[in-house]
Design an enzyme around this catalytic site. Sequence first.
Site, PDB file in Angstrom:
ATOM      1  N   LEU A 124      22.508  36.120 -50.267  1.00 26.15           N
ATOM      2  CA  LEU A 124      21.962  34.884 -49.693  1.00 26.15           C
ATOM      3  C   LEU A 124      21.997  34.919 -48.164  1.00 26.15           C
ATOM      4  CD1 LEU A 124      20.946  31.929 -49.968  1.00 26.15           C
ATOM      5  CD2 LEU A 124      23.346  31.229 -50.192  1.00 26.15           C
ATOM      6  N   ALA A 129      20.960  32.926 -40.884  1.00 23.77           N
ATOM      7  CA  ALA A 129      21.030  31.923 -41.954  1.00 23.77           C
ATOM      8  C   ALA A 129      22.339  32.099 -42.701  1.00 23.77           C
ATOM      9  CB  ALA A 129      19.838  32.064 -42.903  1.00 23.77           C
ATOM     10  N   GLY A 130      23.390  31.490 -42.137  1.00 24.88           N
ATOM     11  CA  GLY A 130      24.694  31.532 -42.780  1.00 24.88           C
ATOM     12  C   GLY A 130      25.013  30.167 -43.344  1.00 24.88           C
ATOM     13  N   THR A 157      29.215  40.766 -50.101  1.00 21.90           N
ATOM     14  CA  THR A 157      30.315  41.426 -50.795  1.00 21.90           C
ATOM     15  C   THR A 157      29.787  42.309 -51.922  1.00 21.90           C
ATOM     16  OG1 THR A 157      31.815  39.597 -50.303  1.00 21.90           O
ATOM     17  CG2 THR A 157      32.445  41.051 -52.106  1.00 21.90           C
ATOM     18  N   GLY A 342      58.839  40.323 -35.048  1.00 23.77           N
ATOM     19  CA  GLY A 342      58.076  41.429 -34.476  1.00 23.77           C
ATOM     20  C   GLY A 342      57.529  42.376 -35.521  1.00 23.77           C
ATOM     21  N   GLU A 365      31.622  31.233 -48.413  1.00 23.08           N
ATOM     22  CA  GLU A 365      31.392  30.103 -49.334  1.00 23.08           C
ATOM     23  C   GLU A 365      31.339  28.784 -48.568  1.00 23.08           C
ATOM     24  OE1 GLU A 365      30.631  31.388 -51.915  1.00 23.08           O
ATOM     25  OE2 GLU A 365      31.863  33.166 -52.186  1.00 23.08           O
TER      26      GLU A 365
END
Length: 387
Positions: A124, A129-130, A157, A342, A365
């Site tokens: 998508l 276009a995110g 993914t 640390g 998402e």
Amino acid sequence: MIRDPQALHALLADVREFTQTVCLPLEAQIDAHDAMPEAVVDGMRRLGLFGHSIPAAYGGAGLTTEELALVNIEVSQASPTFRARFGGNTGIAAESLIVDGTEAQRQRYLPRMASGELTGCFALTEPEAGSDAISLTTTARREGDDFVLNGHKCFITNAPIAGLFTVFARTEAGRGAAGISAFLVERGTPGLTTPEPPRKMGQHGSPVGEVILQDCRVPASSVVGGEALLGQGFRTAMKTLNKQRINLAGLCVGPAIRLVHEMVARARARQQFGQAIGEFQLVQQMIAESNTEVHAARALVLETARKRDAGEDVTMEASMCKVFATEMCGRVADRAVQVFGGSGYMAGNVAERFFRDVRLFRLYEGTTQIHWLNIAKRTLAAGGAGV
């Protein structure tokens, strides 16, 4: 909704054993080499992990939303990269077929996805276009009985290893969401390529990459749901994402549980000023806050899952789950680094690794900021009802 408590208990026990004995010992190796051993993937297949959300009629386990949430909470107590390997098949990649696919499409793909033979991905997102997915510019031009796809997808993914791509493309210009359709495109289709994936901040071993479509020709029968659903692809995406946002929220609870355990072990073992650092109240506060937030997120996820199983509209609650759980997980990971001190900043440390891994959850998402807007709009439109 839990249909058979005894069967679910056995399933969770199997997942827990696989996570503890197979996945955890390999976390550092996979993080260092950015590759998932095929033997682990075969183990996932034997355990049925690829088919948990796929209906039994197509070879899956047909888990309810609540059952799947509990599995996700369990499996994600190992590095998130493990679940990402089969997550498309138990999440968005298969869900679009489950909710809107034709029977022929389901029969063709779902059994192979349930077995793990076929890996799916959900294409998508684009460079421009995110969060504003309606702005996608990938096109699907009609030519006789075919569509010709052209465009560029990114941050997908499993794109480098997927055998099936659910590609969202614009079939009608200037119609916003109504002009977007979803297509099923198999790897090997001329015109579809997946470039070499870039190295990421975290979740090494989970390949994420681009999908390039150059005059990629597919038959009209590849439209998800058939031509009757031409132009309805964005609606399919949103129906798919509602469930996936609950899944993702569960996938944030698991790492937070793991990190609380790691913080407790560190606080007991590490000595300063002649005593374990767990004796210091400000260290205790970080552990207590983390444990409290884990319980709150888990309760919200399971309540929302039950509502969805009962047939309720959980669009707003799914956004709440996604925001609260992802932000919670980030806070817990940050506290874990602080408790480890640390050494928590050094490569190869469990706190450092999870700190990198879980940062992505707040981005995909739907970003945290987009979900806040969605929740606000729905709350205002309802006049505060349902609070």
